[in-house]
Design a protein around this motif. Sequence first.
Motif, PDB file in Angstrom:
ATOM      1  N   ASP A  84      -1.651  -0.667 -10.479  1.00  0.00           N
ATOM      2  CA  ASP A  84      -0.847  -0.577  -9.259  1.00  0.00           C
ATOM      3  C   ASP A  84      -0.605  -1.978  -8.701  1.00  0.00           C
ATOM      4  O   ASP A  84      -1.333  -2.925  -9.004  1.00  0.00           O
ATOM      5  N   TYR A  85       0.399  -2.070  -7.826  1.00  0.00           N
ATOM      6  CA  TYR A  85       0.598  -3.321  -7.100  1.00  0.00           C
ATOM      7  C   TYR A  85      -0.679  -3.644  -6.317  1.00  0.00           C
ATOM      8  O   TYR A  85      -1.259  -2.742  -5.701  1.00  0.00           O
TER       9      TYR A  85
ATOM     10  N   ARG B 285       4.044   1.524  -0.977  1.00  0.00           N
ATOM     11  CA  ARG B 285       4.747   1.671  -2.259  1.00  0.00           C
ATOM     12  C   ARG B 285       3.833   2.283  -3.318  1.00  0.00           C
ATOM     13  O   ARG B 285       4.266   3.122  -4.101  1.00  0.00           O
ATOM     14  N   ASN B 286       2.569   1.853  -3.342  1.00  0.00           N
ATOM     15  CA  ASN B 286       1.621   2.454  -4.283  1.00  0.00           C
ATOM     16  C   ASN B 286       1.431   3.941  -3.994  1.00  0.00           C
ATOM     17  O   ASN B 286       1.353   4.752  -4.924  1.00  0.00           O
ATOM     18  N   GLN B 287       1.342   4.305  -2.709  1.00  0.00           N
ATOM     19  CA  GLN B 287       1.223   5.720  -2.345  1.00  0.00           C
ATOM     20  C   GLN B 287       2.394   6.517  -2.912  1.00  0.00           C
ATOM     21  O   GLN B 287       2.216   7.585  -3.489  1.00  0.00           O
TER      22      GLN B 287
ATOM     23  N   SER C 195      -2.632  -4.218  -3.280  1.00  0.00           N
ATOM     24  CA  SER C 195      -2.292  -3.924  -1.879  1.00  0.00           C
ATOM     25  C   SER C 195      -2.441  -5.127  -0.974  1.00  0.00           C
ATOM     26  O   SER C 195      -1.853  -5.177   0.099  1.00  0.00           O
TER      27      SER C 195
ATOM     28  N   TYR D 222       0.844  -1.198   0.000  1.00  0.00           N
ATOM     29  CA  TYR D 222       0.000   0.000   0.000  1.00  0.00           C
ATOM     30  C   TYR D 222       0.879   1.248   0.000  1.00  0.00           C
ATOM     31  O   TYR D 222       0.646   2.192  -0.758  1.00  0.00           O
TER      32      TYR D 222
ATOM     33  N   MET E  15       4.495   5.743  -5.382  1.00  0.00           N
ATOM     34  CA  MET E  15       4.509   5.784  -6.845  1.00  0.00           C
ATOM     35  C   MET E  15       3.482   6.776  -7.385  1.00  0.00           C
ATOM     36  O   MET E  15       3.723   7.422  -8.404  1.00  0.00           O
ATOM     37  N   SER E  16       2.365   6.937  -6.690  1.00  0.00           N
ATOM     38  CA  SER E  16       1.331   7.872  -7.162  1.00  0.00           C
ATOM     39  C   SER E  16       1.775   9.331  -7.053  1.00  0.00           C
ATOM     40  O   SER E  16       1.187  10.205  -7.694  1.00  0.00           O
TER      41      SER E  16
ATOM     42  N   GLU F 290       4.319  -8.653  -5.345  1.00  0.00           N
ATOM     43  CA  GLU F 290       4.057  -7.507  -6.223  1.00  0.00           C
ATOM     44  C   GLU F 290       5.006  -7.465  -7.409  1.00  0.00           C
ATOM     45  O   GLU F 290       4.640  -7.016  -8.492  1.00  0.00           O
TER      46      GLU F 290
ATOM     47  N   TRP G 191       5.289   2.426 -15.754  1.00  0.00           N
ATOM     48  CA  TRP G 191       4.479   2.200 -14.542  1.00  0.00           C
ATOM     49  C   TRP G 191       3.033   2.649 -14.770  1.00  0.00           C
ATOM     50  O   TRP G 191       2.089   1.985 -14.342  1.00  0.00           O
ATOM     51  N   LYS G 192       2.867   3.761 -15.439  1.00  0.00           N
ATOM     52  CA  LYS G 192       1.523   4.320 -15.642  1.00  0.00           C
ATOM     53  C   LYS G 192       0.680   3.503 -16.617  1.00  0.00           C
ATOM     54  O   LYS G 192      -0.521   3.708 -16.711  1.00  0.00           O
TER      55      LYS G 192
END
Length: 194
Positions: free
Chosen positions: A160-161, A74-76, A163, A72, A78-79, A170, A155-156
């Motif tokens: 996302d991974y 890591r996703n934050q 969570s 979670y 990356m965003s 992931e 990545w885009k």
Amino acid sequence: MQKSSFSILITTKNRKKDLIFTLGKIQYLLDQENVDCIICDDGSTDGTSSYLQDNFPKIRLIKNSESKGLIYSRNQLMSLVTTEFAISIDDDLHFITQNPLEVIQEKFSENSKIALLSFRIFWDLKEPTATDCNEISCRVKSFAGGANVWRMKAWKEIPDYPSWFLFYGEEDFASFQLFKKMGSTLFTRSFSKS
């Protein structure tokens, strides 16, 4: 003002001592104008956030009041990336390779299909006397979640991974998505952790 090319992303939870050591080792990268750093403190209770705010005001800090989990977090991170490349490292990892940003840039420039570079990890507190090796970069099926760099354009293009992967998985998920969606290439590069 020059737009940054690299974001260094670190997730941490109750590992202030390791994080302080890591930040000391990568300070020369953090001082570069083309580098941003974003750290996610995932619910630490050891004073990590206060220490970062007091001692590293240029680092962008996001803080989860309670732990949401590594993936979670890591996703934050990356965003929030606005740079061309996102370097994810663990809170106890630093580069011992000389000029890592130049090496990263060179590899991505050599092949526009490279979506991600995975770093080789050296596990020891005593650094080797030399980092030169005979190994060459090669295509890989997956990568190290806490030792890699993404081309953000790639990545885009993928989800996302998930969570719900609490700690492992992931990397394989993202690798599969890259191959399925883009036919992209993942490469490993000899960077190290001590």
